[in-house]
Motif scaffolding. Structure first.
Motif, PDB file in Angstrom:
ATOM      1  N   ASP A  82       0.800  -1.229   0.000  1.00  0.00           N
ATOM      2  CA  ASP A  82       0.000   0.000   0.000  1.00  0.00           C
ATOM      3  C   ASP A  82       0.828   1.272   0.000  1.00  0.00           C
ATOM      4  OD1 ASP A  82       0.965  -0.026   2.567  1.00  0.00           O
ATOM      5  OD2 ASP A  82      -0.973   0.268   3.543  1.00  0.00           O
ATOM      6  N   SER A  83       2.134   1.158  -0.300  1.00  0.00           N
ATOM      7  CA  SER A  83       2.856   2.383  -0.638  1.00  0.00           C
ATOM      8  C   SER A  83       2.329   2.819  -2.001  1.00  0.00           C
ATOM      9  CB  SER A  83       4.368   2.141  -0.669  1.00  0.00           C
ATOM     10  OG  SER A  83       4.820   1.814   0.638  1.00  0.00           O
ATOM     11  N   ARG A  84       2.631   4.032  -2.424  1.00  0.00           N
ATOM     12  CA  ARG A  84       1.979   4.548  -3.632  1.00  0.00           C
ATOM     13  C   ARG A  84       2.970   5.185  -4.597  1.00  0.00           C
ATOM     14  NH1 ARG A  84      -3.627   7.428  -1.474  1.00  0.00           N
ATOM     15  NH2 ARG A  84      -4.661   5.458  -0.911  1.00  0.00           N
ATOM     16  N   CYS A  85       2.583   5.122  -5.875  1.00  0.00           N
ATOM     17  CA  CYS A  85       3.256   5.924  -6.885  1.00  0.00           C
ATOM     18  C   CYS A  85       2.217   6.834  -7.528  1.00  0.00           C
ATOM     19  CB  CYS A  85       3.917   5.044  -7.943  1.00  0.00           C
ATOM     20  SG  CYS A  85       4.750   6.014  -9.223  1.00  0.00           S
ATOM     21  N   TYR A  86       2.514   8.132  -7.537  1.00  0.00           N
ATOM     22  CA  TYR A  86       1.671   9.116  -8.206  1.00  0.00           C
ATOM     23  C   TYR A  86       2.411   9.688  -9.409  1.00  0.00           C
ATOM     24  CZ  TYR A  86      -0.958   9.572  -3.743  1.00  0.00           C
ATOM     25  OH  TYR A  86      -1.697   9.351  -2.615  1.00  0.00           O
ATOM     26  N   LEU A  87       1.650  10.074 -10.403  1.00  0.00           N
ATOM     27  CA  LEU A  87       2.178  10.864 -11.517  1.00  0.00           C
ATOM     28  C   LEU A  87       1.579  12.261 -11.427  1.00  0.00           C
ATOM     29  CD1 LEU A  87       3.585  11.242 -14.355  1.00  0.00           C
ATOM     30  CD2 LEU A  87       1.423  10.468 -15.347  1.00  0.00           C
ATOM     31  N   ILE A  88       2.443  13.265 -11.452  1.00  0.00           N
ATOM     32  CA  ILE A  88       1.971  14.645 -11.522  1.00  0.00           C
ATOM     33  C   ILE A  88       2.251  15.148 -12.934  1.00  0.00           C
ATOM     34  CG2 ILE A  88       2.389  17.017 -10.747  1.00  0.00           C
ATOM     35  CD1 ILE A  88       2.814  15.908  -7.944  1.00  0.00           C
ATOM     36  N   ARG A  89       1.196  15.550 -13.616  1.00  0.00           N
ATOM     37  CA  ARG A  89       1.334  16.029 -14.995  1.00  0.00           C
ATOM     38  C   ARG A  89       0.370  17.187 -15.226  1.00  0.00           C
ATOM     39  NH1 ARG A  89       0.952  11.638 -19.560  1.00  0.00           N
ATOM     40  NH2 ARG A  89       3.156  11.452 -18.993  1.00  0.00           N
ATOM     41  N   GLU A  90       0.909  18.275 -15.742  1.00  0.00           N
ATOM     42  CA  GLU A  90       0.091  19.447 -16.092  1.00  0.00           C
ATOM     43  C   GLU A  90      -0.870  19.815 -14.964  1.00  0.00           C
ATOM     44  OE1 GLU A  90      -1.540  18.415 -19.910  1.00  0.00           O
ATOM     45  OE2 GLU A  90       0.395  18.716 -20.900  1.00  0.00           O
ATOM     46  N   LYS A  91      -0.290  19.969 -13.779  1.00  0.00           N
ATOM     47  CA  LYS A  91      -1.031  20.439 -12.597  1.00  0.00           C
ATOM     48  C   LYS A  91      -2.158  19.509 -12.152  1.00  0.00           C
ATOM     49  CE  LYS A  91       0.215  25.310 -13.213  1.00  0.00           C
ATOM     50  NZ  LYS A  91       1.585  24.863 -13.408  1.00  0.00           N
ATOM     51  N   ARG A  92      -2.031  18.238 -12.509  1.00  0.00           N
ATOM     52  CA  ARG A  92      -2.974  17.248 -11.977  1.00  0.00           C
ATOM     53  C   ARG A  92      -2.179  16.085 -11.382  1.00  0.00           C
ATOM     54  NH1 ARG A  92      -7.970  16.165 -15.957  1.00  0.00           N
ATOM     55  NH2 ARG A  92      -8.647  15.101 -14.060  1.00  0.00           N
ATOM     56  N   ILE A  93      -2.805  15.394 -10.413  1.00  0.00           N
ATOM     57  CA  ILE A  93      -2.130  14.259  -9.777  1.00  0.00           C
ATOM     58  C   ILE A  93      -2.957  12.993 -10.003  1.00  0.00           C
ATOM     59  CG2 ILE A  93      -3.178  14.748  -7.492  1.00  0.00           C
ATOM     60  CD1 ILE A  93      -0.464  13.704  -6.272  1.00  0.00           C
ATOM     61  N   TYR A  94      -2.276  11.920 -10.368  1.00  0.00           N
ATOM     62  CA  TYR A  94      -2.928  10.636 -10.625  1.00  0.00           C
ATOM     63  C   TYR A  94      -2.240   9.573  -9.776  1.00  0.00           C
ATOM     64  CZ  TYR A  94      -3.972  13.276 -14.913  1.00  0.00           C
ATOM     65  OH  TYR A  94      -4.349  14.243 -15.807  1.00  0.00           O
ATOM     66  N   GLN A  95      -3.011   8.771  -9.049  1.00  0.00           N
ATOM     67  CA  GLN A  95      -2.417   7.616  -8.367  1.00  0.00           C
ATOM     68  C   GLN A  95      -2.312   6.493  -9.386  1.00  0.00           C
ATOM     69  OE1 GLN A  95      -4.335   6.234  -4.736  1.00  0.00           O
ATOM     70  NE2 GLN A  95      -3.270   4.265  -4.870  1.00  0.00           N
ATOM     71  N   VAL A  96      -1.093   6.096  -9.728  1.00  0.00           N
ATOM     72  CA  VAL A  96      -0.938   5.089 -10.782  1.00  0.00           C
ATOM     73  C   VAL A  96      -0.789   3.674 -10.234  1.00  0.00           C
ATOM     74  CG1 VAL A  96      -0.060   6.694 -12.523  1.00  0.00           C
ATOM     75  CG2 VAL A  96       1.553   5.586 -10.987  1.00  0.00           C
ATOM     76  N   SER A  97      -0.443   3.549  -8.961  1.00  0.00           N
ATOM     77  CA  SER A  97      -0.393   2.213  -8.356  1.00  0.00           C
ATOM     78  C   SER A  97      -1.718   1.949  -7.652  1.00  0.00           C
ATOM     79  CB  SER A  97       0.741   2.150  -7.332  1.00  0.00           C
ATOM     80  OG  SER A  97       0.518   3.122  -6.316  1.00  0.00           O
TER      81      SER A  97
END
Length: 278
Positions: A144-159
Motif C-alpha cells: 500500500d505504498s503509492r506511486c503518483y504521476l503529476i502532470r500538467e497540474k494534476r495528480i494521478y495515483q498510478v499504483s
C-alpha cells in the motif's frame, strides 16, 4: 491510420533529464524507522519500502528489499547495457521483466532470512519501485505504498493499494469516507517476503516534459491528501517538497514512519548541430 504511439521514436528526440530527492523520517509515534528508500540516479532507480513484522523485522525486510532490487538491476545492466540505452518503447522494453524479477528475488531473500532467524519471523515489506529508461518509466508495486504521476497540474495515483480497505472499497462494502477512517487501514493483502512468492503489479508510463513521480509510504498518504501533495510538489519543487511533505504529516500526528521520493523529469534540448543558428 497509424497512431503516433506506434511510431518509433526518432533518435534525436530530446533526452529527459532527471532530478530526484528522497527523505525518510521516523515520525512522531514510532521509536524506530522501518522504512527504506533508494535514490539511485546512475541506475535511474527509485524505491520506497515500508517494512513490518517482528522486533527488527520491518527494518530488515525493507532494507533487504531495497538492496536486492538495486543489486539485481545493477547486475542486469552490467550483463546487458542495452537494457538501459533509452531506445525502447513501453511495449518492447525488457526492463519491466528485469524489475519484476528483482522484486521476486527480494521476496525470496527476505523469506529465507526470516526462516533463518526466529526474531525476524513473519516480516515483510511493501515495495514501490520506479525505473526510468529513456522516456519510459516502469513501476513495480506490492502493498500500500503509492506511486503518483503529476502532470500538467494534476495528480494521478498510478499504483493500486493492495490493502484490505481497498478490497472492501472496490467490492462496494464500504464508502470512501469509511475507508479513510477504517481501523483496518494498515492491513495489507500482499507483501514482499511474507511468503516465498509474490504477485507483482507492473505498469509503464510514457513520460513527458515536466512530469513528476511521487513515491511514498502510507505514513504520508494517510495524513496528506492527494491535492495537497500536488500543491506542495508544484510550489516547492523537487529539492524542498520532500521536507515539506514530511513536516505536514508530522504536524498531523506523524503516527507512522514517513518516506517520500520525488522524481522530476524535464527535456534537455538536443545538442546544437552545425546547422542551427548559434
Amino acid at each position: 491510420g497509424a497512431s503516433d504511439a506506434s511510431l518509433p521514436r526518432v533518435a534525436d528526440s530530446p533526452e529527459l533529464e532527471i532530478r530526484a530527492r528522497g527523505l525518510t523520517d521516523v515520525g512522531q509515534r514510532r521509536d524506530h524507522n522501518e522504512d527504506s528508500l533508494l535514490v539511485d540516479d546512475a541506475l535511474r532507480l527509485y524505491v520506497v519500502a515500508d517494512g513490518m513484522g517482528g522486533h527488527a523485522g520491518g527494518g530488515t525486510a525493507s532494507r533487504l528489499a531495497v538492496e536486492t532490487i538495486q543489486k539485481a538491476l545493477a547486475e542486469a545492466r552490467t550483463k546487458k547495457p542495452e537494457l538501459f540505452d533509452g531506445k525502447h518503447t513501453i511495449e518492447d522494453s525488457p526492463l519491466p521483466e528485469v524489475l519484476r524479477g528483482a522484486v521476486e528475488e527480494a521476496c525470496r531473500v527476505i523469506f529465507a532470512a526470516a526462516k533463518g532467524d526466529p526474531e525476524l519471523a513473519g516480516m515483510g515489506t511493501t515495495v514501490t519501485a520506479a525505473a526510468v529508461d529513456g522516456r519510459c518509466a516502469f513501476v513495480a508495486h506490492v502493498g500500500d505504498s503509492r506511486c503518483y504521476l503529476i502532470r500538467e497540474k494534476r495528480i494521478y495515483q498510478v499504483s493500486e493499494d493492495h490493502s484490505l480497505v481497498n478490497e472492501q472499497l472496490k467490492a462496494g462494502a464500504i464508502s470512501a469516507d469509511e475507508a479513510r477512517k477504517s481501523r483496518f487501514r494498515n492491513i495489507i493483502t500482499r507483501s514482499v517476503g511474507f511468503e516465498e512468492e509474490v504477485q507483482v503489479d507492473l505498469l509503464g508510463l510514457d513520460l513527458a516534459d515536466g512530469d513528476a513521480l511521487v513515491i511514498c509510504c502510507d505514513g504520508l498518504s494517510n495524513l496528506v491528501e492527494d491535492p495537497e501533495i500536488l500543491d506542495i510538489v508544484e510550489k516547492d519543487g523537487v529539492d524542498d517538497a520532500p521536507g515539506h511533505l514530511v513536516d505536514l504529516a508530522n504536524e498531523r500526528g506523524g503516527d507512522d514512519n514517513i518516506s517520500v521520493v520525488i522524481v522530476k523529469v524535464k527535456e534537455t534540448p538536443p545538442k546544437a548541430g552545425g546547422t542551427s543558428p548559434g
